[in-house]
Design an enzyme around this catalytic site. Structure first.
Site, PDB file in Angstrom:
ATOM      1  N   ASP A  13      47.097  35.896  45.104  1.00 16.72           N
ATOM      2  CA  ASP A  13      46.808  35.254  43.809  1.00 16.72           C
ATOM      3  C   ASP A  13      47.537  33.917  43.654  1.00 16.72           C
ATOM      4  O   ASP A  13      47.794  33.473  42.536  1.00 16.72           O
ATOM      5  CB  ASP A  13      47.197  36.174  42.631  1.00 16.72           C
ATOM      6  CG  ASP A  13      46.530  37.531  42.704  1.00 16.72           C
ATOM      7  OD1 ASP A  13      45.309  37.563  42.946  1.00 16.72           O
ATOM      8  OD2 ASP A  13      47.214  38.547  42.527  1.00 16.72           O
ATOM      9  N   GLY A  15      46.379  31.009  44.401  1.00 23.22           N
ATOM     10  CA  GLY A  15      45.451  29.902  44.164  1.00 23.22           C
ATOM     11  C   GLY A  15      44.905  29.313  45.448  1.00 23.22           C
ATOM     12  O   GLY A  15      44.563  28.129  45.503  1.00 23.22           O
ATOM     13  N   LYS A  16      44.809  30.135  46.503  1.00 22.31           N
ATOM     14  CA  LYS A  16      44.307  29.644  47.790  1.00 22.31           C
ATOM     15  C   LYS A  16      42.873  29.151  47.682  1.00 22.31           C
ATOM     16  O   LYS A  16      42.504  28.163  48.317  1.00 22.31           O
ATOM     17  CB  LYS A  16      44.413  30.759  48.844  1.00 22.31           C
ATOM     18  CG  LYS A  16      45.829  31.167  49.181  1.00 22.31           C
ATOM     19  CD  LYS A  16      45.879  32.252  50.238  1.00 22.31           C
ATOM     20  CE  LYS A  16      45.293  33.564  49.778  1.00 22.31           C
ATOM     21  NZ  LYS A  16      46.010  34.167  48.623  1.00 22.31           N
ATOM     22  N   ALA A  41      40.517  41.291  48.481  1.00 19.36           N
ATOM     23  CA  ALA A  41      41.148  40.070  47.969  1.00 19.36           C
ATOM     24  C   ALA A  41      40.072  39.147  47.430  1.00 19.36           C
ATOM     25  O   ALA A  41      39.082  38.887  48.104  1.00 19.36           O
ATOM     26  CB  ALA A  41      41.937  39.371  49.073  1.00 19.36           C
ATOM     27  N   HIS A  43      39.009  35.341  45.844  1.00 14.65           N
ATOM     28  CA  HIS A  43      39.382  33.938  45.703  1.00 14.65           C
ATOM     29  C   HIS A  43      38.528  33.317  44.615  1.00 14.65           C
ATOM     30  O   HIS A  43      37.308  33.486  44.595  1.00 14.65           O
ATOM     31  CB  HIS A  43      39.190  33.188  47.029  1.00 14.65           C
ATOM     32  CG  HIS A  43      40.186  33.586  48.068  1.00 14.65           C
ATOM     33  ND1 HIS A  43      40.255  32.988  49.312  1.00 14.65           N
ATOM     34  CD2 HIS A  43      41.181  34.496  48.055  1.00 14.65           C
ATOM     35  CE1 HIS A  43      41.242  33.530  50.005  1.00 14.65           C
ATOM     36  NE2 HIS A  43      41.803  34.453  49.268  1.00 14.65           N
ATOM     37  N   THR A 124      43.612  48.600  45.955  1.00 17.22           N
ATOM     38  CA  THR A 124      42.450  48.128  45.182  1.00 17.22           C
ATOM     39  C   THR A 124      41.298  49.125  45.195  1.00 17.22           C
ATOM     40  O   THR A 124      40.343  48.969  44.445  1.00 17.22           O
ATOM     41  CB  THR A 124      41.939  46.795  45.755  1.00 17.22           C
ATOM     42  OG1 THR A 124      41.554  46.991  47.130  1.00 17.22           O
ATOM     43  CG2 THR A 124      43.005  45.718  45.662  1.00 17.22           C
ATOM     44  N   THR A 251      40.480  43.515  40.959  1.00 16.16           N
ATOM     45  CA  THR A 251      40.754  44.729  40.193  1.00 16.16           C
ATOM     46  C   THR A 251      40.681  44.540  38.684  1.00 16.16           C
ATOM     47  O   THR A 251      40.435  45.493  37.953  1.00 16.16           O
ATOM     48  CB  THR A 251      42.161  45.254  40.523  1.00 16.16           C
ATOM     49  OG1 THR A 251      43.136  44.285  40.094  1.00 16.16           O
ATOM     50  CG2 THR A 251      42.315  45.510  42.010  1.00 16.16           C
ATOM     51  N   THR A 322      47.660  21.253  39.081  1.00 17.07           N
ATOM     52  CA  THR A 322      48.092  21.072  37.694  1.00 17.07           C
ATOM     53  C   THR A 322      47.116  21.713  36.698  1.00 17.07           C
ATOM     54  O   THR A 322      47.190  21.439  35.502  1.00 17.07           O
ATOM     55  CB  THR A 322      48.235  19.571  37.381  1.00 17.07           C
ATOM     56  OG1 THR A 322      46.960  18.933  37.561  1.00 17.07           O
ATOM     57  CG2 THR A 322      49.257  18.911  38.282  1.00 17.07           C
ATOM     58  N   GLY A 323      46.223  22.548  37.198  1.00 19.41           N
ATOM     59  CA  GLY A 323      45.255  23.222  36.342  1.00 19.41           C
ATOM     60  C   GLY A 323      44.211  23.907  37.197  1.00 19.41           C
ATOM     61  O   GLY A 323      44.161  23.710  38.419  1.00 19.41           O
TER      62      GLY A 323
END
Length: 337
Positions: A13, A15-16, A41, A43, A124, A251, A322-323
């Site tokens: 988690d 942010g990949k 997982a 993304h 999961t 999840t 930044t977001g």
């Protein structure tokens, strides 16, 4: 031209998906290949204001010139894979290695019925662990055994290595985070295989001498879904004060939130041979940084945080998120590499 592996440094988690999608937009790689365990997982990628949560499809799906590959080391749930192919309209661009292991309903049932896995480890429930058990026992089906996957089958290592010979850019997208590695993570609260850069390379069939960059992604405030050690974990009240209430992509469970783990970050950089790092959610560390795209415009608080992490880890921080939007990114690769 370069072969770059992107992996998570904490517990997933990080942010990949956001980082990979930025690299795809900026660099236009010929191939984005997905490694990792399987559909356990997710993304998240935002494209033109629309949010997509993918579990098997590489995060470069929005680039119509990009070839999308799923490496042999990755488990495939045919239902999930076909749903994503249809939803994202990538039938002509996706390739699945013929040796990918197949998750069947029996694996999902075992995953959910095993009280130790579901209640203690808090997996999961997507069947990945039991499927990998069957893979080791040499009784797992492969993608080549599934008729409805036939038209997507390919030899991923051949495709990738031919592209490398032709000086094409390749991006390898790992999954989960290094803290969940079966070998190096917080065992037994881990996933069912290694999640490091070496494993990602193996998953898609690239030898170690052909890797140019390893980009490790960290979150300003690490998060974790499920059970397991989390030494810097904050209380729910503390997390809310920092504005970091989050939920898992697969999840939907609330993510546990903690402060930066200095020793672990340094260890993850070392073991993975990282050449650069990305830090995401700097806007949650300091909300005044939201949407900034110029490093000099960051607050002094944020700059000091980033520069301190560079000194501690010994690698440059080249990307700063930044977001959540793709354009809310600071890219310092030209200055620092």
């Amino acid at each position: 031209m370069a072969v770059t592996i992107v992996i998570g440094g904490f517990f997933g988690d990080e942010g990949k998906g956001k980082i990979v999608s930025h690299l795809v937009r900026e660099d236009s790689p010929s191939i984005v290949a997905r490694g990792g365990v399987g559909p356990n997982a997710g993304h998240t990628v935002k494209v033109d204001g629309e949010e997509f949560g993918t579990r098997l499809t590489p995060s470069g799906f929005f680039d119509e010139e990009c070839r999308l590959l799923v490496g042999a080391g990755t488990l495939i749930d045919p239902e999930v894979m076909n749903q994503e192919i249809e939803k994202l309209d990538i039938e002509d661009r996706i390739g699945i290695d013929k040796r990918c292991g197949i998750i069947e309903q029996k694996h999902i049932n075992r995953d959910k019925k095993d009280s130790r896995l579901s209640d203690e480890i808090e997996t999961t429930g997507t069947g990945c662990g039991p499927a990998n058990e069957d893979r080791v026992a040499r009784k797992l089906k492969q993608a080549k055994d599934i008729p409805k996957l036939k038209k997507y089958l390919t030899d991923v290592p051949k495709e990738i290595n031919n592209a490398i010979k032709n000086n094409k850019d390749i991006l390898v997208e790992g999954a989960q985070g290094f803290g969940l590695s079966l070998i190096y993570g917080t065992y037994p609260y881990v996933t069912s295989k290694d999640t490091g850069a070496s494993q990602a390379a193996c998953d898609v069939g690239i030898g170690p001498t052909k890797i140019d960059e390893v980009l490790i992604v960290f979150k300003a405030y690490p998060t974790r879904v499920g059970a397991g050690p989390f030494p810097t974990e904050m209380t729910e009240e503390e997390a809310q004060e920092h504005g970091v209430e989050e939920y898992g992509t697969v999840t939907g469970r609330p993510r546990r939130v903690g402060k930066w783990m200095k020793d672990w970050a340094e260890y993850a950089v070392m073991v993975n041979g990282a050449t650069q790092a990305a830090i995401t959610c700097i806007d949650k560390y300091d909300q005044r940084c939201r949407g900034i795209t110029d490093y000099q415009e960051l607050t002094e608080k944020a700059k000091k945080f980033i520069e301190k992490k560079e000194r501690e880890m010994g690698v440059p921080v080249t990307l700063i998120s930044t977001g959540p939007r793709n354009d809310e990114t600071i890219d310092l690769r030209k200055e620092k590499l």
